[in-house]
Design an enzyme around this catalytic site. Sequence first.
Site, short mmCIF file in Angstrom:
data_model
loop_
_atom_site.label_atom_id
_atom_site.label_comp_id
_atom_site.label_asym_id
_atom_site.label_seq_id
_atom_site.Cartn_x
_atom_site.Cartn_y
_atom_site.Cartn_z
N ASP A 368 57.38 47.89 10.03
CA ASP A 368 58.31 46.82 10.40
C ASP A 368 57.55 45.51 10.59
OD1 ASP A 368 60.69 45.60 11.10
OD2 ASP A 368 61.22 47.09 12.61
N GLU A 371 56.46 40.63 7.43
CA GLU A 371 56.35 39.35 6.73
C GLU A 371 55.02 38.61 6.97
OE1 GLU A 371 60.11 40.96 7.46
OE2 GLU A 371 58.84 40.04 8.97
N ASP A 438 67.07 42.63 8.74
CA ASP A 438 68.06 42.65 9.81
C ASP A 438 69.29 41.83 9.42
OD1 ASP A 438 66.18 44.12 11.12
OD2 ASP A 438 65.52 42.51 12.43
#
Length: 657
Positions: A368, A371, A438
Amino acid sequence: MVKKVGQKIMILNEGEHVQIEPYGSHIVRVRVSAGEIRNLDWTLLKPETSQPEIITEKGETVLVNGDLLVRVTQEGQISYWNKHGKLLLSELWRKERDIGARMIRGKQGGLFHLEQHFRSVEGEHFYGLGQEAHDLFDLKGAALDLCQQNTKSTIPFVISSRGYGFVWNNPAIGRVEFGTSETRWVAEAAAQIDYLVIVGDRPGEIENRYCRLTGFAPKFPEWAAGLWQSKLRYETQEELLGVAREYQKREIPLSMIVCDYFHWPQQGEWKFDRTYWPDAAAMVKELEEMGVHLLVSIWPTVDPRSENYLEMREQNMLIRAERGPGALVYCRGPETYYDPTNPEARKFVWERVKENYYSLGIRNFWLDEAEPEIGPYDYDNLRYWIGNGMEVSSLYPFYYAKTFYDGQKESGQDEIINLIRCAFLGSQRFGVVLWSGDICADFDSLRRQIKTGLHVAVSGIPWWTTDIGGFHGGDPDSKGYRECMIRWFQFGAFCPVFRMHGFREKKDRPKSPPVTLDGFCYSGGPNEIWSYGEEAYEIMKHYVEIRERLRPYICRQFELASKEGIPVMRPLFFDFTEEICYEIFDQYLFGPDIMVCPVYEKGRRERRVYLPSGHTWIDTAVGKEYQGGCWITVEAPLERIPLFLRKGTDLAVELFC
């Protein structure tokens, strides 16, 4: 001056050095620098051998490499042609203003603002560039940032309807403009222009050649082709096991169940909090006995209060701020991130993961915050081991995935499948499932996810998934949301990876954060397939059964993706050459034989479907056959997603009943 140097064409002008060379058959690589050409391959693989030829024709220098011809005029203008003599792509020079197609403008630190300009062609279509919920299918007319953010993965590769693929080999922050007046690629701070052009007669041929540059996905584990169960978040070992046991009790097959974030004592301590996960090894064993694998969330964040922070800071294993405080994001505290561009940091993190998770039998990880998610996104204020953030930021997800893939391989693991929130050129070769981040829990988001998944497929990532039902919001007791969940679940059953997840509304959720578990993070509402009422449960259970029956077919498509680069989920134009197929975003092929037609509007109980010409199509709901080349309207009651089989396949209509 234009000259031949071995198998390369060199263009030398004042302040500009251009190098054009073959990079495997049917592919050329172009680099432009203000000085010496640098070997910054970034994530590209070494090229395969080719047999190029350089000739002089009509005053032009021509590089012939397989099916691709590159023509260079005496003035240094470049154009690209296929073997049939069709012009594919050409630089845009504005002679009336004495402006060239290549811009190199110096910046501090030895980097440059770079631009590459190409002529726009009316009627050309572009697809790919990774994933972003921008609601666009054809990218022509769009101006898009090149960067990594939550819900946005920049994979700078596009396929053109004119018969070529284009790779912008640059991890720098920038943008691309597919305008009606020109196509422009921009890097805000980089060492040199660097791009590749790939020719092919069909999209599949281009895709295959692109994967030879960036890598093929490994073999997909057959056990992972079923349903993955997840929510935000199972708070304890017993809660997670209780859900798995309920699936087993209901005789609903489950491939994977997910232990999400904040199961750890502190960010940057990659281990279970034993207060709530007292015997993870026993949990893994019980799940294995049920035939269920465990996916464990990993965050790359490191808190100054964590046990590893000081050691990692002293050894330059963390991303730093170029100026000001070192906190890059605030999430239950001031956090920074480990720096996977540093090989020593990769080894350090994997050793902690191996000691605290892998030793317990856990083999799959959810990567997770990939980025990474910075607040605010001031890329110029990031210092990585390999450079400033403006130049290298897009590489983070690539090296994050490499951290785990290399560690798992070195540990002897053959079947590698990890979930990740972001990707770059070549990420697919590390066994990652990319998910779309998300996103919101509504019909509007569902519509955009169809387009997102197709762009990802074109971008070379065959393993893709979305949070079924969306992430943000969604009331399990709402009739309107239950409809959205059902339609999303039907779509999810025909995505490469079939995965439930979301932060559902919780009726007893306190108005302020309670002091429970880690003291900060509470769980969302229920998100199992029985959480949405009896009608939804029966429909979703039926699509789990369909997915199970289709497993052999799905696994064959994964095998094809690993060998040939052909995506499992793909746009119609991938297989059909009709112009209309470049416009249709809400129908797609799931493998070569199943055409999926999702319903993505509230209250919709029928939908219009185009049947590509040259084939007979079978409506799986009623067994009726249609000749292609026409539009039809079919019923789409809540319990059914319209599906069509291409006649002649080995698949039977009964598989969908």
